[in-house]
Scaffold this motif. Structure first.
Motif, PDB file in Angstrom:
ATOM      1  N   ASP A 131      -4.866  -9.051  -1.348  1.00 25.41           N
ATOM      2  CA  ASP A 131      -5.007 -10.322  -0.620  1.00 25.41           C
ATOM      3  C   ASP A 131      -5.137 -11.525  -1.551  1.00 25.41           C
ATOM      4  O   ASP A 131      -5.037 -12.668  -1.097  1.00 25.41           O
ATOM      5  CB  ASP A 131      -6.229 -10.276   0.298  1.00 25.41           C
ATOM      6  N   GLU A 132      -5.356 -11.276  -2.835  1.00 23.79           N
ATOM      7  CA  GLU A 132      -5.513 -12.351  -3.816  1.00 23.79           C
ATOM      8  C   GLU A 132      -4.227 -12.595  -4.605  1.00 23.79           C
ATOM      9  O   GLU A 132      -4.252 -13.158  -5.691  1.00 23.79           O
ATOM     10  CB  GLU A 132      -6.644 -12.014  -4.793  1.00 23.79           C
ATOM     11  N   ALA A 160      -7.299  -8.145  -5.910  1.00 25.11           N
ATOM     12  CA  ALA A 160      -7.000  -7.427  -4.669  1.00 25.11           C
ATOM     13  C   ALA A 160      -5.641  -7.882  -4.143  1.00 25.11           C
ATOM     14  O   ALA A 160      -5.144  -8.962  -4.505  1.00 25.11           O
ATOM     15  CB  ALA A 160      -8.091  -7.704  -3.629  1.00 25.11           C
ATOM     16  N   THR A 214       0.820  -1.207   0.000  1.00 24.76           N
ATOM     17  CA  THR A 214       0.000   0.000   0.000  1.00 24.76           C
ATOM     18  C   THR A 214       0.854   1.256   0.000  1.00 24.76           C
ATOM     19  O   THR A 214       0.465   2.282  -0.559  1.00 24.76           O
ATOM     20  CB  THR A 214      -0.950   0.006   1.213  1.00 24.76           C
TER      21      THR A 214
END
Length: 327
Positions: free
Chosen positions: A305-306, A303, A97
């Protein structure tokens, strides 16, 4: 707290994990970027898998993203907080991020280009620039061979070749990918699962073959690529998606026509801020004019997380064009 993808050992997609971390303030000559879109590149799988091993584990991953400047370190004057920027080929860790990036790797992003477009095209577009404009300068009406023409780099190469007035012959793995490559500007395509590459290149060129081959596939296409070249032709090997080319007998270059071979990388062509500005300005002009369009299929946007699924999808070789992570 920020989030990033890291791996503690080399291996398959399963070694990737998302963790929280406390980002450091940007050091001297660094820029902290809040990533809005992150580029996924095949080279990332080489780093994760250990073909390009990292010195220290755990390690971050990824080198390409677009976003907004959050902070700047001492001596940074080229950009300021709030600026839209894009970067590539910097320190590992773009799968995050927030990421601190050397200012020399940062390019201001024109308002006409979205974060998604930039992250999907910057590294790949700079790669196409050095291949077609510097490693070997493609001329109008020139016929040449480009492997993996329906991939992220390949689709940009198809469009750039068309803009140059050149004739790109692209290898693909299916009829569907052939149609996609042609829709992006490929002059002709070869389905390597059904056709003999060297034979088709000879047929398409009236037996003349080509002066240059661009090959990111590696082991599986090495011999075929050499057989497509004219006398004193140039083999540009810039990737290893099928595995590295090992045990090369240099005598084969003599036997097949006094051929040349080069193994270039972006780091060999963009080493200064001036070189980055030159290459990125050409790319941004192509994007802004519409000569190059970058549309990422919805099923290739993941995403953060994917990330494991993203790498599985990329390595399946069923993707078309670019893949993205969205923090």
């Amino acid at each position: 707290m920020a989030k990033r993808v890291q791996f503690r050992q080399h291996g398959g997609p399963e070694v990737l994990e998302v963790v929280e971390f406390e980002p450091n303030a940007p050091a001297e000559n660094e820029v902290q970027v809040e990533n809005k879109a992150i580029g996924i590149n095949y080279i990332d799988t080489y780093v994760r898998g250990g073909l390009y091993p990292v010195a220290t584990l755990p390690s971050g991953l990824g080198t390409e993203a677009a976003g907004i400047v959050k902070q700047v370190g001492a001596n940074v004057t080229a950009v300021k907080p709030g600026d839209r920027v894009v970067y590539a080929h910097g320190a590992l860790g773009a799968y995050s991020t927030l990421h601190n990036v050397p200012v020399d790797k940062i390019a201001p992003l024109p308002d006409a280009i979205s974060f998604e477009q930039a992250a999907a095209s910057f590294l790949k577009g700079l790669t196409v620039h050095y291949l077609l404009r510097q490693t070997y300068e493609i001329q109008p009406d020139e016929v040449f061979l480009f492997h993996a023409a329906a991939g992220g780099v390949g689709l940009i190469a198809c469009q750039w070749a068309k803009a140059l007035g050149a004739h790109l012959i692209g290898t693909v793995g299916s009829d569907e990918k052939a149609a996609i490559a042609k829709s992006h500007g490929a002059w002709a395509t070869i389905n390597y699962r059904q056709e003999n590459i060297a034979q088709r290149v000879s047929e398409l060129t009236g037996g003349k073959k080509v002066r240059v081959v661009y090959d990111s596939v590696g082991k599986d296409t090495w011999e075929a690529s050499l057989d497509c070249l004219q006398r004193r032709g140039l083999m540009v090997s810039f990737g290893n998606s099928s595995g590295p080319v090992n045990g090369v007998n240099l005598a084969i270059l003599n036997q097949k026509g006094s051929l040349y071979v080069t193994r270039p990388s972006l780091q060999g062509y963009v080493t200064t801020r001036e070189e980055l500005a030159h290459a990125s300005n050409e790319l941004f002009s192509m994007l802004a004019s519409g000569a190059i369009k970058v549309d990422v299929p919805r099923q290739q946007i993941f995403a953060l997380d994917e990330v494991q699924q993203a790498h599985k999808t990329l390595e399946s070789r069923i993707t078309q064009g670019s893949c993205l992570l969205i923090p």
